[in-house]
Design an enzyme around this catalytic site. Structure first.
Site, PDB file in Angstrom:
ATOM      1  N   HIS A 137       3.315  57.304  87.172  1.00 30.09           N
ATOM      2  CA  HIS A 137       2.836  57.638  85.832  1.00 30.09           C
ATOM      3  C   HIS A 137       1.309  57.679  85.775  1.00 30.09           C
ATOM      4  O   HIS A 137       0.620  57.003  86.543  1.00 30.09           O
ATOM      5  CB  HIS A 137       3.444  56.726  84.749  1.00 30.09           C
ATOM      6  CG  HIS A 137       2.918  55.329  84.657  1.00 30.09           C
ATOM      7  ND1 HIS A 137       3.740  54.230  84.561  1.00 30.09           N
ATOM      8  CD2 HIS A 137       1.649  54.830  84.620  1.00 30.09           C
ATOM      9  CE1 HIS A 137       2.999  53.140  84.469  1.00 30.09           C
ATOM     10  NE2 HIS A 137       1.727  53.473  84.504  1.00 30.09           N
ATOM     11  N   GLU A 142       5.181  58.695  81.516  1.00 34.75           N
ATOM     12  CA  GLU A 142       6.169  58.202  82.472  1.00 34.75           C
ATOM     13  C   GLU A 142       6.894  59.391  83.109  1.00 34.75           C
ATOM     14  O   GLU A 142       6.793  60.517  82.609  1.00 34.75           O
ATOM     15  CB  GLU A 142       7.189  57.326  81.723  1.00 34.75           C
ATOM     16  CG  GLU A 142       6.592  56.048  81.132  1.00 34.75           C
ATOM     17  CD  GLU A 142       6.463  54.907  82.140  1.00 34.75           C
ATOM     18  OE1 GLU A 142       6.292  55.178  83.348  1.00 34.75           O
ATOM     19  OE2 GLU A 142       6.530  53.744  81.709  1.00 34.75           O
TER      20      GLU A 142
END
Ligand code: GLP
Length: 241
Positions: A137, A142
């Site tokens: 990330h 993410e």
């Protein structure tokens, strides 16, 4: 993408400091994008020391932080606003009105994210520093984040919560974050990503040698025309010589 391999954490931090100082010497009113986490701690420490000795001047610099937990109060020790003032802003000669951080305490998070995007559009980021998560990330983008994503509310993965909550009570730890999007990060003229330690080596290998995909958001940086990756030996250990 330029890759700089350094001996250790200290040398990685030193390289990052030199890049910043060089950019400030060319443009004293630089707009800076800033990360949090363990990785940039020494970078901030070195810069604070240099500023104390009048070797770098932050008085005209503007900053935008990458992300913040949500919801979270500004006085919460877990918050990135707390981290930034403690580790950096309180130690340098920055004009406090030039500091921008996402407010994790604001109910209308959509408005907060829209305003942040507008503010960045008005003062485009010249130099964006980044860390990388063990799952690839960047900021709180993410795995699964779109390359066209903008500043928004995101769900944190279990592994990110587990890692970031190390020193805190995991049950009470925020499960969401506000983050600049991949597209927002990409709008920076220059990007410098820092990584140190063996635990980052897999993410670094997939960022550099893996497929460019949502599975590893940092891999999108390979499409940015002015990105530098600064690694220490351990973070670079899974790359080909
Ligand atoms: C956090 C932050 C990122 C940071 C990353 C790595 O989740 N949202 O901006 O780069 O994790 O953190 P560390 O440097 O502590 O490994």
């Amino acid at each position: 993408m330029k890759i700089i391999k350094t001996k250790n954490y200290n040398e990685m931090s030193e390289n990052a400091v030199n890049i910043l100082i060089n950019e400030i010497s060319k443009k004293p009113d630089l707009v800076l994008g800033l990360p949090t986490g363990k990785t940039p701690r020494k970078f901030y420490k070195k810069l604070s020391k240099l500023c104390k000795k009048n070797k770098v001047d932050f008085s005209k610099i503007k900053t935008f932080n990458l992300d913040e937990y949500y919801p979270i109060s500004k006085s919460d020790k877990k918050s990135f606003v707390y981290y930034m003032f403690k580790n950096f802003f309180n130690k340098i000669n920055i004009n406090k009105s030039n500091i921008s951080l996402l407010n994790g305490d604001f109910k209308d998070y959509k408005k907060e994210c829209e305003n942040y995007e507008l503010k960045i559009k008005k003062s485009p980021i010249d130099l964006q520093f980044l860390g990388i998560g063990i799952n690839g990330h960047i900021a709180f983008n993410e795995p699964g984040s779109d390359k066209n994503s903008k500043t928004r509310l995101t769900n944190l993965t279990k592994e990110t919560i587990k890692k970031n909550s190390n020193l805190f009570n995991r049950k009470r730890f925020p499960k969401k974050g506000l983050t600049m999007g991949i597209k927002t990060i990409f709008s920076a003229k220059k990007i410098v990503l820092l990584a140190s330690g063996k635990h980052k080596s897999k993410a670094i290998a997939s960022m550099i040698n893996g497929k460019i995909s949502k599975g590893c958001p940092a891999s999108f940086l390979r499409n940015h025309k002015n990105t530098i990756i600064i690694l220490d030996k351990k973070a670079a250990s899974l790359l080909d010589r």
